[in-house]
Scaffold this motif. Structure first.
Motif, PDB file in Angstrom:
ATOM      1  N   TYR A  49      -0.408   4.396  -1.582  1.00 27.17           N
ATOM      2  CA  TYR A  49      -1.602   4.856  -0.878  1.00 27.17           C
ATOM      3  C   TYR A  49      -1.201   5.589   0.414  1.00 27.17           C
TER       4      TYR A  49
ATOM      5  N   GLY B  49      -2.165   8.826  -1.215  1.00 28.08           N
ATOM      6  CA  GLY B  49      -3.587   8.506  -1.311  1.00 28.08           C
ATOM      7  C   GLY B  49      -3.938   8.035  -2.717  1.00 28.08           C
ATOM      8  N   ARG B  50      -5.064   8.512  -3.242  1.00 26.90           N
ATOM      9  CA  ARG B  50      -5.479   8.072  -4.582  1.00 26.90           C
ATOM     10  C   ARG B  50      -4.972   9.004  -5.675  1.00 26.90           C
TER      11      ARG B  50
ATOM     12  N   ASN C  88       0.814  -1.222   0.000  1.00 30.42           N
ATOM     13  CA  ASN C  88       0.000   0.000   0.000  1.00 30.42           C
ATOM     14  C   ASN C  88       0.845   1.268   0.000  1.00 30.42           C
TER      15      ASN C  88
ATOM     16  N   ILE D 192      -5.471   7.272   6.617  1.00 29.25           N
ATOM     17  CA  ILE D 192      -5.119   6.233   5.649  1.00 29.25           C
ATOM     18  C   ILE D 192      -4.702   4.963   6.385  1.00 29.25           C
TER      19      ILE D 192
END
Lengths: 244, 233
Positions: free
Chosen positions: B16, B20-21, B13, B186
């Motif tokens: 991410y 983030g996105r 991740n 997150i």
């Protein structure tokens, strides 16, 4: 030039200035002396309104300081003030210490201000220190820069609040010499000081204060030879031969 | 595997965690944390300076007014300020405020109040003679403040400023409570999704927070050295 008429000042209940009447003429050099706490520093600090008066009238160069219409900032620009603790700006070079006010208030260009500052630095004997910071100078040198800073505004009056009291003995002479030259050039000066040699040699008048009042006022030769007031006699005895 | 911990959840991740996105969606993670911190930092520097100057103003109304505001904010927990802004600001502005800006406003208000105390202490810490010398040459009170007092005071304030900012960077983590997808949010999300690696995830973000704060402290040390005027020989 400077006229006190029945001036009073209190710090809370303490009566620091008690009915001061004094007239200093243009070009006159006056030395103010007296024991500590006698009000002499307060006296000269009222002249540029660092200490506002509570009662009476104080005229400087014809203008009434208590009058709301008097522009105090403008008045102060005409009065040089030299402090016991020098109070140079530690974050600025010697040159910037001197040019700051002339550039901001007199609107001199940087070039003119620096030229003028260099002339003054030569006059106080420190041209080579232009780029030094205050902390790199000795006390005597700092005080001479402070005098140059005061002179840069081309003041009509110079006030000195115990200018040599914070100095090591071997540095007192260099500062007094600068002050003496200034006095001989015809500057109106009020000097709070215990330097009796300077007072005797340079001043036109000596003022002796105690308890917020002027006890004695005389030309130096008269004051030293024949002090009238008991407090003045005692003070002179102590200051001229401190061991007794 | 490190000592029974499995950091593959972090590796999987990674982007991410950091952005983030973004760029397909909104910025999140470390990127958003830094964004919140830097914007609030800049704003609360200005806010703190203004509040601090007002609190040493010679005008009594300004002085007492600003001191009352400062004390009120200082008397509240940050979380409370965030809730206040979250519910109050949309009502006042009629909506249209993003959650990120809610946090920025809350952090700015909160940190400004603390900064103003640093500014006030810095200004009152400069010897009285400096102001007296400056106004004796004919400078106005304001000019003396700008040219003589503030340059000296600000230098002295650097360590306290940094302290405050470091603590603010960490405070951005409270943004997760109103759903702003900064680093802590997150991490919580990933933890809720995977369920198995809370230790790994929270060790990782602790390290990230540490690195950001440490870098900031070092930066300020460097700044302090560069700005120090020459001391006595």
């Amino acid at each position: 030039m400077i006229r006190f008429e029945g001036v009073h000042k209190w710090f809370d209940k303490l009566h620091v200035l008690n009915n001061i009447n004094l007239h200093v003429r243009s070009g006159e050099v006056v030395v103010v002396c007296g024991p500590s706490g006698s009000g002499k520093s307060t006296l000269i600090r009222t002249i540029n309104d660092l200490e506002p008066i509570n009662e009476g009238k104080l005229l400087v160069d014809g203008k009434d300081l208590s009058d709301k219409k008097t522009d105090i900032n403008k008045m102060r620009a005409e009065i040089g003030f030299v402090f016991q603790q020098f109070n140079l700006y530690p974050h600025l070079t010697v040159l910037r210490n001197i040019t700051l006010a002339t550039m901001k208030i007199r609107n001199l260009s940087r070039k003119d201000a620096e030229e003028q500052a260099m002339t003054l630095l030569k006059r106080v004997g420190l041209p080579e220190k232009r780029d030094a910071y205050p902390s790199q100078l000795s006390g005597g040198q700092q005080q001479r820069v402070a005098i140059a800073r005061g002179l840069a505004m081309k003041p009509k009056i110079m006030l000195f609040d115990e200018p040599t009291s914070a100095l090591d003995p071997e540095m007192i002479g260099e500062v007094l010499q600068v002050m003496k030259d200034l006095a001989l050039s015809g500057m109106t000066m009020i000097v709070v000081s215990h330097e009796m040699g300077f007072a005797r040699e340079v001043s036109h008048r000596i003022i002796f204060m105690d308890f917020g009042t002027i006890l004695e006022e005389a030309p130096p030769e008269e004051f030293f030879k024949n002090p009238q007031h008991d407090r003045a006699k005692q003070f002179l005895k102590q200051i001229l031969s401190p061991m007794h | 595997m490190i000592g029974g911990l499995d950091f593959s959840v972090v590796r999987d991740n990674l982007s991410y965690f950091f952005i983030g996105r973004y760029p397909k969606g909104p910025l999140g993670g470390v990127g958003l944390t830094l964004y919140l911190a830097v914007v609030s930092l800049a704003l609360s520097f200005i806010g703190g300076l203004i509040l601090g100057l007002l609190s040493v103003s010679r005008n009594r109304l300004l002085r007492y007014g600003s001191m009352a505001a400062i004390q009120t904010i200082r008397g509240m927990p940050l979380l409370m300020v965030i809730f206040w802004m979250f519910f109050l600001l949309p009502a006042m502005l009629g909506g249209g405020m993003t959650a990120s800006w809610t946090i920025i406003v809350a952090l700015t208000l909160f940190t400004s109040a603390y900064m103003s105390e640093i500014v006030r202490a810095g200004i009152t810490g400069i010897p009285k003679g400096q102001m007296e010398a400056a106004i004796s040459t004919g400078l106005s009170h304001g000019q003396a403040m700008i040219h003589i007092i503030l340059p000296q005071a600000l230098r002295n304030m650097i360590p306290s400023f940094v302290n405050q900012f470091v603590s603010m960077i960490k405070d951005t983590s409270l943004a997760f409570i109103v759903g702003v997808s900064e680093l802590t949010q997150i991490a919580t999300q990933i933890n809720n999704r995977t369920m198995l690696y809370p230790t790994e995830i929270f060790i990782f973000i602790a390290v990230i927070y540490f690195i950001i704060c440490f870098a900031f402290t070092e930066l300020s040390r460097w700044l302090e050295r560069r700005l120090a005027y020459r001391k006595a020989i």
